[in-house]
Design a protein around this motif. Structure first.
Motif, mmCIF file in Angstrom:
data_model
loop_
_atom_site.group_PDB
_atom_site.id
_atom_site.type_symbol
_atom_site.label_atom_id
_atom_site.label_comp_id
_atom_site.label_asym_id
_atom_site.label_seq_id
_atom_site.Cartn_x
_atom_site.Cartn_y
_atom_site.Cartn_z
ATOM 1 N N ARG A 213 -3.067 -6.098 -6.691
ATOM 2 C CA ARG A 213 -1.744 -6.408 -7.252
ATOM 3 C C ARG A 213 -0.935 -5.126 -7.445
ATOM 4 N N ILE A 214 -1.589 -4.085 -7.934
ATOM 5 C CA ILE A 214 -0.891 -2.810 -8.143
ATOM 6 C C ILE A 214 -0.447 -2.232 -6.807
ATOM 7 N N LEU A 215 -1.318 -2.307 -5.797
ATOM 8 C CA LEU A 215 -0.941 -1.817 -4.472
ATOM 9 C C LEU A 215 0.270 -2.586 -3.944
ATOM 10 N N SER A 216 0.281 -3.891 -4.131
ATOM 11 C CA SER A 216 1.433 -4.689 -3.698
ATOM 12 C C SER A 216 2.703 -4.245 -4.417
ATOM 13 N N GLU A 217 2.567 -3.939 -5.709
ATOM 14 C CA GLU A 217 3.710 -3.445 -6.478
ATOM 15 C C GLU A 217 4.197 -2.116 -5.906
ATOM 16 N N ASN A 218 3.250 -1.234 -5.586
ATOM 17 C CA ASN A 218 3.604 0.063 -5.000
ATOM 18 C C ASN A 218 4.347 -0.102 -3.682
ATOM 19 N N ILE A 219 3.859 -1.024 -2.854
ATOM 20 C CA ILE A 219 4.469 -1.224 -1.535
ATOM 21 C C ILE A 219 5.886 -1.778 -1.675
ATOM 22 N N PHE B 299 3.439 15.004 -7.113
ATOM 23 C CA PHE B 299 2.267 14.254 -7.588
ATOM 24 C C PHE B 299 2.575 12.759 -7.479
ATOM 25 N N PRO B 300 2.738 12.235 -6.273
ATOM 26 C CA PRO B 300 3.031 10.801 -6.124
ATOM 27 C C PRO B 300 1.860 9.971 -6.626
ATOM 28 N N SER B 301 2.156 8.892 -7.326
ATOM 29 C CA SER B 301 1.065 8.117 -7.926
ATOM 30 C C SER B 301 1.405 6.644 -8.080
ATOM 31 N N TYR B 302 0.345 5.866 -8.032
ATOM 32 C CA TYR B 302 0.423 4.421 -8.273
ATOM 33 C C TYR B 302 0.888 4.112 -9.691
ATOM 34 N N ILE B 303 0.692 5.046 -10.629
ATOM 35 C CA ILE B 303 0.842 4.731 -12.048
ATOM 36 C C ILE B 303 2.285 4.444 -12.448
ATOM 37 N N ASN B 304 3.247 4.993 -11.702
ATOM 38 C CA ASN B 304 4.656 4.782 -12.064
ATOM 39 C C ASN B 304 5.028 3.305 -12.084
ATOM 40 N N ASP B 305 4.562 2.574 -11.077
ATOM 41 C CA ASP B 305 4.944 1.170 -10.972
ATOM 42 C C ASP B 305 4.211 0.314 -11.993
ATOM 43 N N ILE B 306 3.047 0.742 -12.427
ATOM 44 C CA ILE B 306 2.355 0.047 -13.514
ATOM 45 C C ILE B 306 3.214 0.067 -14.770
ATOM 46 N N ALA B 307 3.867 1.181 -15.016
ATOM 47 C CA ALA B 307 4.709 1.321 -16.208
ATOM 48 C C ALA B 307 6.067 0.652 -16.033
ATOM 49 N N GLN B 308 6.632 0.752 -14.838
ATOM 50 C CA GLN B 308 7.985 0.234 -14.615
ATOM 51 C C GLN B 308 8.028 -1.290 -14.643
ATOM 52 N N THR C 187 -6.012 0.926 1.516
ATOM 53 C CA THR C 187 -4.701 1.567 1.363
ATOM 54 C C THR C 187 -4.256 2.262 2.644
ATOM 55 N N SER C 188 -5.193 2.813 3.393
ATOM 56 C CA SER C 188 -4.817 3.552 4.603
ATOM 57 C C SER C 188 -4.161 2.655 5.646
ATOM 58 N N ALA C 189 -4.431 1.372 5.593
ATOM 59 C CA ALA C 189 -3.842 0.451 6.566
ATOM 60 C C ALA C 189 -2.320 0.379 6.438
ATOM 61 N N PHE C 190 -1.794 0.773 5.270
ATOM 62 C CA PHE C 190 -0.354 0.675 5.047
ATOM 63 C C PHE C 190 0.399 1.941 5.447
ATOM 64 N N LEU C 191 -0.314 3.034 5.687
ATOM 65 C CA LEU C 191 0.367 4.293 5.972
ATOM 66 C C LEU C 191 1.187 4.243 7.256
ATOM 67 N N PRO C 192 0.636 3.728 8.367
ATOM 68 C CA PRO C 192 1.476 3.650 9.574
ATOM 69 C C PRO C 192 2.654 2.681 9.410
ATOM 70 N N LEU C 193 2.499 1.697 8.545
ATOM 71 C CA LEU C 193 3.601 0.767 8.312
ATOM 72 C C LEU C 193 4.754 1.461 7.588
ATOM 73 N N ALA D 158 9.439 8.914 2.556
ATOM 74 C CA ALA D 158 8.332 8.270 3.272
ATOM 75 C C ALA D 158 7.012 8.964 2.943
ATOM 76 N N GLU D 159 7.019 10.288 2.898
ATOM 77 C CA GLU D 159 5.800 11.023 2.556
ATOM 78 C C GLU D 159 5.387 10.747 1.113
ATOM 79 N N VAL D 160 6.359 10.648 0.215
ATOM 80 C CA VAL D 160 6.051 10.331 -1.178
ATOM 81 C C VAL D 160 5.405 8.955 -1.276
ATOM 82 N N GLU D 161 5.971 7.977 -0.586
ATOM 83 C CA GLU D 161 5.429 6.615 -0.672
ATOM 84 C C GLU D 161 4.040 6.517 -0.057
ATOM 85 N N LYS D 162 3.775 7.292 0.973
ATOM 86 C CA LYS D 162 2.410 7.317 1.516
ATOM 87 C C LYS D 162 1.448 7.917 0.487
#
Length: 714
Positions: free
Chosen positions: A491-497, A372-381, A563-569, A539-543
């Motif tokens: 900002r959250i997406l940047s944190e995730n990346i 269950f990969p999620s953006y929420i982890n980095d919000i907390a960390q 968000t999809s623009a970052f998947l190939p990166l 890599a799959e988790v981060e996508k």
């Protein structure tokens, strides 16, 4: 001149301080501005949180049966305080669930060699394990050692009490004892063993046993158990007397709900809370009145900062949930099915604010599982690490004086260090229930807890300073989660990346270690395979993490596009890391004087790649997103071969993901450590025999490139 020099000196000191703060602004950044973080730190109160917990459970008590007819004292206290602080839509919701037992009298005595009361439930409520027991029964005490079946052999326990020092729990021992005709069991619990038994020998650990008529089960402290054993070893006759009375009362799920309303611009909502109850017999200041006391303080501080204009009003409505653990959350979702559709994230607080140095503990963030990969982890960390950094003395900033750059301490609290840890997923709390409803959730928890589930889980073990620090982290996390703006989404997406890059680096380091640890050519090749698996898995988790962040945009379609623009990166990152893995493999081979041959799939791997695995539904289900407890599903444990315990929860989820045996093996190896394929196949075949897993051979399809091709060519 003197006055001018003082002014100049003051200016230089101020400039130096500003310079340090500017440096810290870049380094100690969070999803919020430093001004907002400072406002939060100044407002949240560890003392108020302590006051809350003292209102909830000032001491452990025998609950009067009258509370089952109305509302429990904790629920009424939470609702009253939430209303006083200005929360909206505060309500206590009850959902009847039949009948249960509430003890009213419970005394354990020795009649010989001397007449002495050992326990009274009005002193130690946890001591009576059989909460349905009724009667005044007496019998001699017989030791059964560790309580295994062999320990009962040749011993006459009929009409007697048995003493067990086994840390395996009372329920199994009671079952053996009752089957042999015993009338009672006296023993310790697993959680009261080990270091806890040495450091806290008087703690009685809460446990439950469903007793037969005219029998009883008692939980005793390690000290009492040893004293009874010593008397028996001396050849003394020990006679026990148990006096118990329990009443049947109407059972229910009791939930306290409150809100901070959003601004009406979105239907999305978020959740935060802890469990107010964990059975109504057992109470605990730390587990988990502390989580409820803390989240109440988070809400109070947030509301005050909004009113003062220091924090913006959230766009997403915030649901505060104070529940019966797991079952209460399920009951609430069943009663409010619309909430599952609109809540996009949950922050769960379970066991907070222990004195970390006294309990040898860390304050831990449990991430969502890799299933269950999620953006929420980095919000907390993000704010967790910020508070830890500004709370410690950093030698590189000593030019302006020793001490923390921004101390986060309470007037009546400790000055303990803030020991934190970001850890892998573990279940057994309400964050799992949210994930089973498709909602990402994280848990903050203090572990180890030396007084866990025991008679010594009382407010005196808690620390206002740790409450204040946890409240600062929780308020900042909640603000980011509830914000609802596209700016915060970006900002959250940047944190995730950014943090995702670090996590991929960790998987890379792990993989390189597999090769460095190799002892021969075969293990080097295996290490190379495992290194590739680790990188590809992460890599799959981060996508998945990046994709999950699309929900944060006010326009979901726009969020998906961004968000999809970052998947190939991310795929490019993985390719670069794999190139480094290959170069390291070649170097290791060169050093060992062996060929760096590209590995090929073994016959066993080919067979596993062609074998589909499906879990067979049974009572309790297969879990769902987020899985069950940390050690797997609730209920009877499967027999036969077992996976390492840390893999069981994820394994239970993967059984419902329509994967091949090899895909399951690679997933578990990538998330944890290499799992021998033979071990997994042994578990799968054993469960197939037991009827809980179905294995089917895939229909043949034309060869294709892609992920499967990558695995085959390694």
């Amino acid at each position: 001149m003197k006055a001018n020099w003082i002014v100049l000196a003051g200016t230089l000191v101020l400039a130096s301080a500003c310079s340090v703060l500017m440096g810290q602004e870049k380094e100690d950044r969070t999803l919020l501005s430093q001004q907002q973080m400072t406002a939060i730190i100044n407002e949240v109160s560890g003392e108020r949180a302590m006051h809350h917990v003292q209102e909830l459970v000032p001491y452990q008590f025998v609950r009067p049966t009258s509370e089952y007819q109305s509302h429990f004292r904790e629920a009424e206290a939470m609702a009253r305080m939430a209303k006083e602080y200005g929360f909206s839509n505060v309500a206590i919701e009850d959902y009847p669930t039949g009948q249960t037992w509430q003890p009213t009298v419970g005394e354990l005595w020795t009649s010989s060699p001397k007449n002495s009361k050992i326990y009274d439930i009005h002193d130690i409520p946890e001591s009576l394990a059989s909460t349905n027991a009724n009667g005044d029964i007496s019998g001699d005490l017989v030791s059964v050692g560790q309580g295994a079946a062999a320990d009962f052999a040749g011993k006459d326990v009929k009409g007697k009490f048995v003493l067990s020092l086994a840390p395996s729990g009372l329920a199994a021992i009671y079952g053996r004892a009752a089957a042999a005709g015993a009338i009672g069991v006296v023993g310790i619990s697993a959680i009261g063993a080990g270091d806890r038994a040495v450091d806290y020998p008087n703690a009685v650990v809460w446990t439950t046993v469903v007793a037969q008529p005219n029998t009883a089960a008692w939980a005793v402290s390690p000290k009492v158990a040893r004293e009874l054993e010593t008397m028996l070893n001396r050849g003394q006759k020990v006679t026990m007397r148990s006096i118990t009375k329990s009443e049947q009362v109407p059972n229910k799920q009791e939930i306290v709900h409150a809100e901070i309303p959003g601004d009406g611009s979105t239907t999305q909502e978020v959740a935060i809370g802890g469990h107010l109850f964990e059975s109504y017999i057992k109470q605990g200041a730390n587990d988990d009145s502390s989580g409820c006391a803390l989240t109440l303080e988070i809400g109070r501080a947030y509301l005050k900062l909004i009113a003062e204009g220091k924090l913006p009003r959230p766009k997403r409505t915030i649901n505060f949930q104070w529940v019966q653990e797991i079952s209460g959350t399920n009951a609430w979702f069943n009663a409010h099915p619309d909430k599952q559709k609109v809540i996009i994230g949950d922050l769960n607080f379970d066991m907070e604010a222990l004195r970390l140095s006294q309990s040898r503990s860390f304050w831990i963030l449990q991430r969502t599982p890799d299933t269950f990969p999620s953006y929420i982890n980095d919000i907390a960390q993000s704010p967790m690490e910020y508070i830890a950094e500004v709370s410690r003395e950093r030698v590189r900033y000593r030019a302006t004086g020793y001490g923390a750059s921004q101390p986060v301490e309470s007037p009546n609290g400790s000055t303990d260090a803030f020991y934190i840890k970001v850890d892998k997923h573990y279940g057994s709390s309400d964050h799992v229930t949210y994930m089973q409803h498709g909602i990402p959730a994280v848990m903050f928890i203090t572990w180890p807890d030396m007084w866990y589930h025991s008679s010594q889980d009382t407010p005196d073990k808690q620390d206002p300073t740790q409450y204040k620090r946890a409240a600062a982290v929780g308020t900042a996390s909640l603000m980011a989660l509830a914000s609802g703006t596209d700016e915060m989404a970006a900002r959250i997406l940047s944190e995730n990346i950014g943090r995702g890059l670090a996590r991929m680096g960790e998987s890379h380091t792990k993989g390189l270690g597999y090769m460095a640890d190799a002892t021969d050519a075969a293990s080097l090749t295996d290490g190379y395979k495992e290194a590739r698996i680790a990188v590809l898995h992460q890599a799959e988790v981060e996508k998945g993490v990046v994709t999950s962040a699309s929900v944060l945009w006010t326009n979901a379609d726009s969020g998906k596009q961004k968000t999809s623009a970052f998947l190939p990166l991310i795929d490019q990152r993985a390719t670069e890391l794999l190139s480094e893995v290959k170069a390291a493999y070649q170097l290791q081979a060169l050093q060992r004087g062996v060929p760096a041959a590209e590995p090929v799939m073994t016959a066993q791997e080919k067979e596993a790649a062609n074998l589909m695995v499906e879990g067979v539904a049974r009572p309790g289900g297969l879990g769902g997103p987020g899985g069950g407890g940390g050690g797997g599903q609730r209920g009877a444990a499967p027999t036969g071969p077992q996976l390492p315990q840390e893999m069981n929860a994820e394994f239970a989820i993967l059984l419902g993901k329509h994967k091949t045996a090899l895909e399951i093996r690679d997933f578990l190896s990538g998330e944890f450590t290499p799992l021998p394929l033979a071990d997994l196949m042994a578990v799968l075949h054993a469960r197939e025999t037991a009827g809980t897993v179905k294995l089917t051979v895939k229909a043949e399809t034309p060869a294709k490139t892609g992920k499967a091709g990558k695995r085959a060519s390694k």
